[in-house]
Write a protein that holds these residues in place. Structure first.
Motif, mmCIF file in Angstrom:
data_model
loop_
_atom_site.group_PDB
_atom_site.id
_atom_site.type_symbol
_atom_site.label_atom_id
_atom_site.label_comp_id
_atom_site.label_asym_id
_atom_site.label_seq_id
_atom_site.Cartn_x
_atom_site.Cartn_y
_atom_site.Cartn_z
ATOM 1 N N LEU A 108 -23.645 16.536 4.698
ATOM 2 C CA LEU A 108 -22.716 16.563 5.823
ATOM 3 C C LEU A 108 -22.141 15.179 6.118
ATOM 4 O O LEU A 108 -21.025 15.060 6.643
ATOM 5 N N GLU A 109 -22.883 14.124 5.779
ATOM 6 C CA GLU A 109 -22.391 12.768 6.010
ATOM 7 C C GLU A 109 -21.068 12.501 5.293
ATOM 8 O O GLU A 109 -20.284 11.651 5.706
ATOM 9 N N LYS A 110 -20.801 13.254 4.231
ATOM 10 C CA LYS A 110 -19.555 13.090 3.479
ATOM 11 C C LYS A 110 -18.342 13.296 4.380
ATOM 12 O O LYS A 110 -17.302 12.658 4.206
ATOM 13 N N PHE A 111 -18.497 14.178 5.377
ATOM 14 C CA PHE A 111 -17.373 14.491 6.250
ATOM 15 C C PHE A 111 -17.121 13.395 7.295
ATOM 16 O O PHE A 111 -16.123 13.454 8.006
ATOM 17 N N GLN A 112 -18.010 12.417 7.372
ATOM 18 C CA GLN A 112 -17.789 11.286 8.269
ATOM 19 C C GLN A 112 -16.908 10.220 7.619
ATOM 20 O O GLN A 112 -16.334 9.383 8.321
ATOM 21 N N THR A 113 -16.811 10.257 6.307
ATOM 22 C CA THR A 113 -16.077 9.204 5.590
ATOM 23 C C THR A 113 -14.886 9.720 4.797
ATOM 24 O O THR A 113 -14.087 8.925 4.302
ATOM 25 N N THR A 114 -14.755 11.033 4.666
ATOM 26 C CA THR A 114 -13.679 11.620 3.869
ATOM 27 C C THR A 114 -12.925 12.638 4.713
ATOM 28 O O THR A 114 -13.539 13.520 5.311
ATOM 29 N N THR A 115 -11.604 12.524 4.753
ATOM 30 C CA THR A 115 -10.827 13.466 5.552
ATOM 31 C C THR A 115 -10.663 14.787 4.813
ATOM 32 O O THR A 115 -10.804 14.869 3.597
ATOM 33 N N SER A 116 -10.322 15.820 5.559
ATOM 34 C CA SER A 116 -10.110 17.140 4.961
ATOM 35 C C SER A 116 -8.914 17.125 4.015
ATOM 36 O O SER A 116 -8.908 17.818 2.993
ATOM 37 N N GLU A 117 -7.889 16.339 4.337
ATOM 38 C CA GLU A 117 -6.735 16.220 3.442
ATOM 39 C C GLU A 117 -7.140 15.584 2.118
ATOM 40 O O GLU A 117 -6.698 16.008 1.045
ATOM 41 N N GLU A 118 -7.977 14.566 2.188
ATOM 42 C CA GLU A 118 -8.453 13.915 0.967
ATOM 43 C C GLU A 118 -9.288 14.879 0.128
ATOM 44 O O GLU A 118 -9.175 14.895 -1.108
ATOM 45 N N ILE A 119 -10.121 15.679 0.788
ATOM 46 C CA ILE A 119 -10.924 16.674 0.069
ATOM 47 C C ILE A 119 -10.019 17.672 -0.630
ATOM 48 O O ILE A 119 -10.221 18.015 -1.801
ATOM 49 N N TRP A 120 -8.997 18.154 0.077
ATOM 50 C CA TRP A 120 -8.060 19.123 -0.507
ATOM 51 C C TRP A 120 -7.361 18.546 -1.733
ATOM 52 O O TRP A 120 -7.238 19.204 -2.767
ATOM 53 N N GLN A 121 -6.904 17.315 -1.628
ATOM 54 C CA GLN A 121 -6.215 16.696 -2.756
ATOM 55 C C GLN A 121 -7.162 16.474 -3.937
ATOM 56 O O GLN A 121 -6.766 16.598 -5.096
ATOM 57 N N THR A 122 -8.406 16.164 -3.647
ATOM 58 C CA THR A 122 -9.378 15.893 -4.709
ATOM 59 C C THR A 122 -9.824 17.162 -5.411
ATOM 60 O O THR A 122 -10.035 17.168 -6.632
ATOM 61 N N TYR A 123 -9.957 18.241 -4.655
ATOM 62 C CA TYR A 123 -10.547 19.457 -5.214
ATOM 63 C C TYR A 123 -9.579 20.638 -5.220
ATOM 64 O O TYR A 123 -9.983 21.783 -5.073
ATOM 65 N N GLN A 124 -8.300 20.353 -5.418
ATOM 66 C CA GLN A 124 -7.329 21.432 -5.466
ATOM 67 C C GLN A 124 -7.185 22.000 -6.872
ATOM 68 O O GLN A 124 -6.579 23.054 -7.074
ATOM 69 N N GLN A 125 -7.750 21.326 -7.859
ATOM 70 C CA GLN A 125 -7.618 21.796 -9.229
ATOM 71 C C GLN A 125 -8.315 23.143 -9.427
ATOM 72 O O GLN A 125 -9.260 23.480 -8.725
ATOM 73 N N VAL A 126 -7.833 23.895 -10.392
ATOM 74 C CA VAL A 126 -8.416 25.193 -10.718
ATOM 75 C C VAL A 126 -9.590 24.970 -11.672
ATOM 76 O O VAL A 126 -9.411 24.433 -12.766
ATOM 77 N N ASP A 127 -10.781 25.339 -11.278
ATOM 78 C CA ASP A 127 -11.948 25.198 -12.144
ATOM 79 C C ASP A 127 -13.048 26.133 -11.661
ATOM 80 O O ASP A 127 -12.846 26.931 -10.751
ATOM 81 N N ASP A 128 -14.232 26.029 -12.266
ATOM 82 C CA ASP A 128 -15.331 26.931 -11.941
ATOM 83 C C ASP A 128 -16.507 26.210 -11.296
ATOM 84 O O ASP A 128 -17.646 26.636 -11.412
ATOM 85 N N THR A 129 -16.221 25.079 -10.645
ATOM 86 C CA THR A 129 -17.247 24.382 -9.878
ATOM 87 C C THR A 129 -17.749 25.275 -8.742
ATOM 88 O O THR A 129 -17.052 26.178 -8.295
ATOM 89 N N TYR A 130 -18.962 25.015 -8.257
ATOM 90 C CA TYR A 130 -19.458 25.731 -7.087
ATOM 91 C C TYR A 130 -18.835 25.134 -5.831
ATOM 92 O O TYR A 130 -19.004 23.946 -5.555
ATOM 93 N N TYR A 131 -18.111 25.972 -5.088
ATOM 94 C CA TYR A 131 -17.442 25.545 -3.868
ATOM 95 C C TYR A 131 -18.036 26.245 -2.657
ATOM 96 O O TYR A 131 -18.625 27.321 -2.757
#
Length: 284
Positions: free
Chosen positions: A221-244
């Protein structure tokens, strides 16, 4: 969409309600800007408009099969389907897709106002980009689900699931996984706009269907203190089979098996997976 005011919020839980591996705590404070969230999960009617406008073919349709919980299969479909190894009660069903959630002999004809299911995270990304929105991060989802309260379990309080004898969410009642009494009125999905919304106007924050999120599953959960939701979206918008991450629980949750029908509860699934209890809602 409903407006979620920006500010400082407490997320997570220190209660031992869930599973240690889900990484639900410890509680901590995050700061988020104002955002907007769909008041309901995306419905079959809304998804149908997207399909009609784009001609998009979902992953379940391309694969030719998807996951369906045993309870909803006709005997004919069950005989033609394969029980999934290491996944009790789930079958790989040929012809299961968003138009046929429980297999080829099922239909959404009378469920257009229900959440769309059998949609993978990859499918949800394509929809979000088409409609000009995105998937929520877990922190956005949890803040919205609280409905303006500090609750960690349910939008209506942290003590009683059934309040004043009234059901406020769609989960499994009865003997799981063999018998559902439908005390809440539903054996399968409920309409997306059914039980009373929370204090901010979000419908069915818990129960009904799992909801895809933008970040990988069970990150600290600490990740959400340093990374914005927009940054998360841009980082993990790719199509793949990672566990989300997925949030909210579903109509298959039961206290004896899956206690994840709580605000702070966390879960995840592979990005290419689809099932008859898995949907999504959008933010911007």
């Amino acid at each position: 969409m409903i407006k979620i005011p920006g500010g400082s919020y407490i997320i997570g839980t220190d209660h031992a309600d869930g599973f240690e591996a889900d990484n639900e705590g410890p509680r901590l404070t995050v700061v988020v800007p104002t955002f907007w969230m769909d008041e309901t999960t995306v419905t079959n009617a809304e998804f149908a408009k997207f399909i009609e406008a784009t001609g998009y073919v979902t992953e379940a349709e391309r694969f030719g099969w998807s996951f369906v919980f045993h309870y909803f299969l006709s005997e004919e479909t069950r005989m033609k389907s394969q029980l999934v190894p290491n996944m009790a009660w789930w079958y790989a069903v040929a012809g299961a897709d968003w138009r046929h959630p429980e297999g080829p002999d099922s239909t959404i004809e009378m469920r257009m106002d229900h959440p769309v299911v059998q949609v993978s995270r990859n499918d949800a990304i394509v929809y979000c980009n088409w409609v000009g929105k995105r998937l929520p991060s877990e922190v956005e989802w949890e803040i919205a689900a609280k409905g303006g309260t500090n609750n960690e379990r349910y939008p209506w309080g942290d003590e009683e699931f059934i309040l004043a004898g009234k059901h406020r969410a769609n989960i499994w009642q009865g003997d799981f996984p063999g018998m559902n009494t439908k005390d809440d009125g539903f054996m399968n999905t409920a309409p997306a706009k059914w039980y009373e919304p929370n204090g901010l106007g979000m419908y069915q924050a818990v129960g009904n269907v799992w909801e895809w999120c933008s970040n990988p599953a069970r990150i600290d959960l600490e990740k959400f203190q340093t990374t914005t939701s927009e940054e998360i979206w841009q980082t993990y918008q790719q199509v793949d089979d990672t566990y989300y991450a997925t949030r909210g629980g579903s109509f298959l949750c039961h206290y004896s098996y899956c206690k994840r029908y709580r605000i702070a509860a966390r879960n995840g699934n592979s990005g290419m997976s689809a099932a008859n209890n898995l949907g999504f809602r959008c933010v911007k």
